[in-house]
Structures are given as structure tokens and as C-alpha cells.
Design an enzyme around this catalytic site. Sequence first.
Site, PDB file in Angstrom:
ATOM      1  CD  GLU A 187      -3.032  -1.042   2.246  1.00 21.63           C
ATOM      2  OE1 GLU A 187      -2.833  -0.254   3.190  1.00 21.63           O
ATOM      3  OE2 GLU A 187      -4.043  -1.745   2.155  1.00 21.63           O
ATOM      4  CD  GLU A 258      -4.732  -5.937   2.968  1.00 24.82           C
ATOM      5  OE1 GLU A 258      -5.486  -5.137   3.575  1.00 24.82           O
ATOM      6  OE2 GLU A 258      -3.494  -5.952   3.119  1.00 24.82           O
TER       7      GLU A 258
END
Length: 835
Positions: A187, A258
Site C-alpha cells: 500500500e 485484501e
Amino acid sequence: MAGKKHVFLIATLLSLLVSSVVAHGGKQVGVTYDERSLIVNGKRELLFSGSIHYPRSTPDMWPELILKAKAGGLNVIQTYVFWNIHEPEQGKFNFEGPYDLVKFLKTIGENGMYATLRLGPFIQAEWNHGGLPYWLREIPDIIFRSDNEPFKHHMEKFVTKIIDMMKEEKLFASQGGPIILSQIENEYNTVQLAYRNLGVSYVQWAGNMALGLNTGVPWVMCKQKDAPGPVINTCNGRQCGDTFTGPNKPNKPSLWTENWTAQFRVFGDPPSQRSAEDTAFSVARWFSKNGSLVNYYMYHGGTNFDRTAASFVTTRYYDEAPLDEYGLQREPKWGHLKDLHRALNLCKKALLWGSPNVQKLSADVEVRIFEQPGTKVCAAFLANNNSKEAETVQFRGQEYYLPARSISILPDCKTVVYNTMTVVSQHNSRSFVKSRKTNKLEWNMYSETIPAQLVVDSILPKELYNLTKDKTDYTWFTTTINVDRRDMNERKRINPVLRVASLGHAMVAFVNGEFVGSAHGSQIEKSFVLQHSVDLKPGVNFVTLLGTLVGLPDSGAYMEHRYAGPRGVSILGLNTGTLDLTSNGWGHQVGLSGETAKLFTEEGGEKVTWTKVQKAGPPVTWYKTHFDAPEGKSPVAVRMTGMKKGMIWINGKSIGRYWMTYLSPLGEPTQLEYHIPRSYLKPTDNLMVIFEEEEANPEKIEILTVNRDTICSYVTEYHPPSVKSWERKNNKFTPVVDNAKPAAHLKCPNQKKIIAVQFASFGDPLGTCGEYAVGTCHSPVSKQVVEEHCLGKTSCDIPVDKGLFSGKKDDCPDTSRTLAVQVKCSNKDPKRSAN
């Protein structure tokens, strides 16, 4: 420009290496991809993945967790690699016990599943320091996660070590192993702008460094729009079917790394929820929009043992996942997603080989169709995007009812086998049961010595992270002040006030050895101010502060520049005004004397004299007791009633931090019970040691067993039949039963049997599992029918059939019927069990 061409050429060549498929024993082995999907060992795959982190459970739990994931329809297990547990000290590695990454991956492969390895090595994951070892902070001139030579050197060194380990054990799919994907970084887009050009060049360096390791499987970067070359950019979030902007190149597949099954919790949070229906909707949406891999983060959250949780994160992690903290199936989430995976697999050929198109059936309803022209291969996803109103629509000559915000799956473009809002699978309720064998704990205590005057080694209080170096949560700070009698206020009830401004995370204060008070920050605002009145005496006074950390940060830019601990100390209310003690000269002691003596072990406990607990103990006190392992094989927990904040050890192993006094907005502790792994226990004489920071009494602490033996079903006559009623055989979609109808399906865990029907109503019952109530319409034979179908069995099916439940007269002919059932499972004989 020539340099850029050179990098591009290298990336292109590496892409060919990454995407290569080699012959292995006559079979194609390896992983490639195109715009539609990953191609694993020569076959396109729909991939249903779940995150299970090896250090958040124990090795004896791994096989059962993996098997439950497989039974839930998953074919991939995803895990991070946790740098700071593997290299806690520079150059000293640990891959033993719960940190045995190779064993965990081999267990995945032995159970016929694939693996995704997320190397990071920054992982966030609500894990202490985001997985980065503390010693990295002390490398000269280092800047984490930037185009910074010291950081890149150590990052590449660790990543290369892990990749070499995997290759040596032949764990990559290109070698015949289970690993089909690897991830570098994590991320990074969320912090990249903070590093400006150094962030852009770092991303390119990280991706090309990973590609150069030649694993033979693709690399991914999650939430990274500028993932370089063949590295696949992936989505994280709750609704990636609506939020993902797509791969950054047309030849890359859409992967979801995710899908958050709930939300991690920090101390002070209320319960975190995400419904099975919403999760299922998001996944059905994703696959209907060309997605081919979804990963549930988490599928099993587990436990943040010892001091592994990040700042303020609870010891229990993602308990609301399909497998709860203890590894028990949380229903209906586990079962509803299992049914979804089966429904999607019935659409597999159409999804992977069909041509997609979209049609609007009304303002809020659309249908997404995957069809192979000239064949009967067809799958359709009917989606009602209205979040409030149900709708009935026509599609290809048939009428379909769609609940609000739901998707119906039609594997043959005709038959509804699944609706995301309509739960056919069973429900259950978790119970904590007080152990019969450990119902009387005898407690002893030992009070930590409160230092009065440590050797002064600094003008200012030192910074906590640098002092503790991630070896302990605790540091003592001491200073002295000389108070003249004329400085004292002679009026009664007007005392001086000690004020401590701290950057975090918590603190306990003493003056002249007497407890003054405590204070703490929060996950959102680490800083806080402790203010309490104090009793000073003429002459020398001793000020002692116990600074406390609740984990290191795990996110954000420039983590190496985060700080904690007291930054300003003063005494208010003296006749001479405010006295600033910040530059008064301070002594420091890192860690507790009880930690140094290892009072949490049998050997360490013999070094001090313990006394029997008679009443509440003073602050900074150690408590210990012995207990036998609870009966049976169910998971074990301890409920910390009567305690406030501290740490728990079982037979010398820390099971994590507890915090009972940090209440949620609902007025309850964020976490009441704490997991004791069965593998930590001996049959008898187990040592429990607690360090408590404040005044507390351990006599109400309870040892519990944990079960989900209360199971329920809630099915209407309009529910679709179970997705198990159909199969795809020889490329044909066919029913496996003559007349598929809705039914209640119940199955006890662990081969237990249904010993009691606690509730049954066919009519319009109210409530949820554990809290059902009879409505205005109720069949009087409901319980009798359910008992006939279920009592004494490990599983049963009860048809939702008016003829089965109606007597001679239907008392409520205009009411649509629902069957609600609640039963109790046990190893006991049902004849000897009371209802």
C-alpha cells in the site's frame, strides 16, 4: 533516456522469466497471466484466498485452520512475512516454532492449496512497527521506504534471504511448490507523495529488484497504480468491484488482495462488524466485473501474542473473520461464503472463457452475462443496486425476485442457485464456559520496587522508543525536587498538581513512593496529559514515572521519526508558582525488575518472596497462580475480570497485553477474554503470571473453554434451495436432487450430536440466533418436527414445507412462512440432556 530504455529492457526480459512455464514431470509447472486471470500450471483458475498469519496462531493450529479454509471453498492461503520476528537483532535469525515459515507453507501445500507470500518487508498488518525490526531505526542516515541506500540495502538483503529459502525448499509453483504469487512493498501509494521523487524511484527500484530474484511466479503490489513492468497492481478495500480503477496495463488480471472481513480493533473501540451478506455482495460484484482472485483479510485473524500488536491494537485480531480468534467457524459468515464459492465455481467456465456484456433491466437492476456464443455455456449475475427496495424483474422470459442490494447468481442463465442477501447456511453463537477443573484459583503477589532516585544520566527525560528498543513496554523515570515549607499552600484541600505532558502511550505516576494516578493516549491521539494532585513534604521529594508503550507505530510516512514518552513535567500550585521539572535532571531504568528476573517463569519466581492475595494489590504488582488444563479439547481463554492493564504469561510464554479499563463508547472493555493456546498448557500445574500496572484484585479472574455449540437456522419459504442442490458434471449444469426446495440445514462441529432443540417455530418468528421468539403465527408442532428430524444426529435437513408443519387447519393462511430453529450440540447423550 538510454538508462530508461535499459531498465525497460531488463523489466521486459524479467517479465518473460516471471511468466515462463516449464515442464516438470510431464506437466506444465509455473504461473503466467493475461488480462483475464492467473494461469496456474497451465490452467486458468478462479482463486478464493484467505489470509492466515502463521505467528498469530500456533503450529498445532495450522493444519486445522488450513483444512477449515479449504472446506470453506478456499484454494489459496495468503500470509505476510514478518521481518522483525525473523531478524529481531541484526544478523540473528529465528525461524523456529510459530515462526517456522517453511513449515507453514509446506502445510498449505500438503493440503492441496496454493499460497501467496507477501514479503513487504514493510507489511503494516497492525503488527508492531509494521514488521520492520527496531534495529533499522539505528542505522545511520536511514529513511524507511524511500530511495535511500541504507534502507534499500537492508530491505534487499532480507527479501533475498527469504526468496533463497523458498527456492531451497522448492516452494514456488515454478518448482512444483504452492507459492503462486509474491508481493513486494505494501500500500505504498498511501504515503508515496510524502517522499516526492524519491517515492517514485523507490517504487520502480522495489519492483525491479523483486523481478530480478527470478522466482518464476508473478509479483504484485497492492494499491500501487504505478507498479512497474509486469508487476500486477491489485486492490485492497471493502468494495473493490466498485472502487478499483483497474490494472495499469491491459494484459494484467484484476486481483483483490485484501477484502476486509471486518475491521481490526484498537483498545477503546466498540465491536467491529461486517455482515456475511455485505461481504458476499462485494465478492459476487467483483467476479461479475472480471475479477478472478479475491482474498479475505482476514480469514482467520488470531492473536497478537506477546508484544507483537502495533500501537493500541488489541491482542485479539479480526475476531469477526470467518474463522474467529480461536479457529472456530463463525456462522453464517463461513457458510454463506462457502456457498458463494460453490456458486461461482458453477460459473467457472463461463467466467474464465465467456464474453461479458451488461444489460440494464430497470433503473436499479442490471445483469452481467458471461456467454460463449454457439454453446450452452452461460452465467448471469442479476444485481439490484437499490440499497432499500427489493425488485422483481424479467430476464430471458422468467421473473426473478431480488432483495435490496443483492446479487443472484445463475450458472446457466436461468436457475438462481445463490443470492447474496439470502442466507441459507446455518448461524451459530459463541459461548464462554467456566471450566469445572479450574474454578478455584489461589493467587500470590509480589510488588515491583518503585525506584525513588536513579542515577541521573540526562538533563531531559529520554525518548521511550530509543530507550526500550522494542525489548519491553516499560521504562522508569525519576527526578527529585526540594520543596521549602514556604512553597507549600497552607490552606486545606488545595494541593499542588503534578502535570506530565507525554507523547504516548500511557503512564503511572508516583510521588515519594505513593501512587498519584495514571493516564493514557489513544490510537488516534497518542499524546496525553497526566494531571493529579500530589502530597509534597518539606525537603526532598521523589517523582517517579512509569512510562508505558502499547506497541510501535505500523503505518504512515517517516516512521523512523516517531517518538513517545514525557516531553514536559511540572508542579503547579506552589506559592512560588509553577515549577518546571522538564530540565531537572532525570534517571532512567529500562524495563521492570520483574522482567529482568523473569518472574513469569517457575525459575524466576523462586528469586523473590510472594505473599498471598488478601485484597486488592497496589500498582505495579506481579500476580501468580497455578491451574490444571481445562477439561475437553475446546479452545481456552482467560477472562480478566477485576484487572486493569498489563501483560499475561502462561508457563513463561506471553499471551499478550490486556486492558480492561479502556472502555469503548458502549461502556464495556474492548476485549474481555484472552486466548490461551492449548499447546501452551500441561495437563496439570500450569503457571499463570500477570503484571498489573494499577491497583487490582485477581480473585475474579476465570479460566474458560470456548465453543460454538449453539447452532441455528432461519429460512423462509422463498429462500433458494442450498447451492449444494446443483453440480456441474461433464460440463453440464445439473440438479443433484429431484425437487430442490428451501430447507434448514444444521451441522454440529467436531462430530458432536444435537442433544436438544432449544427453539423451533414455523410461522413468523422474531429475533436472531440465541434470541429467537415466537411471532403471531406459529405451528404448535414445530419443535416436535425438528426433534424428529435432528435429535441425536450430527447433521440434519428440515424442509420448509407447510404440509410438514400444518395441522388440520392453517391458522394464518395469508402469512409467508419462516422456519427458525436453535439447537444445542454436545458429545453427551441427548437422552440425558435437559432441553
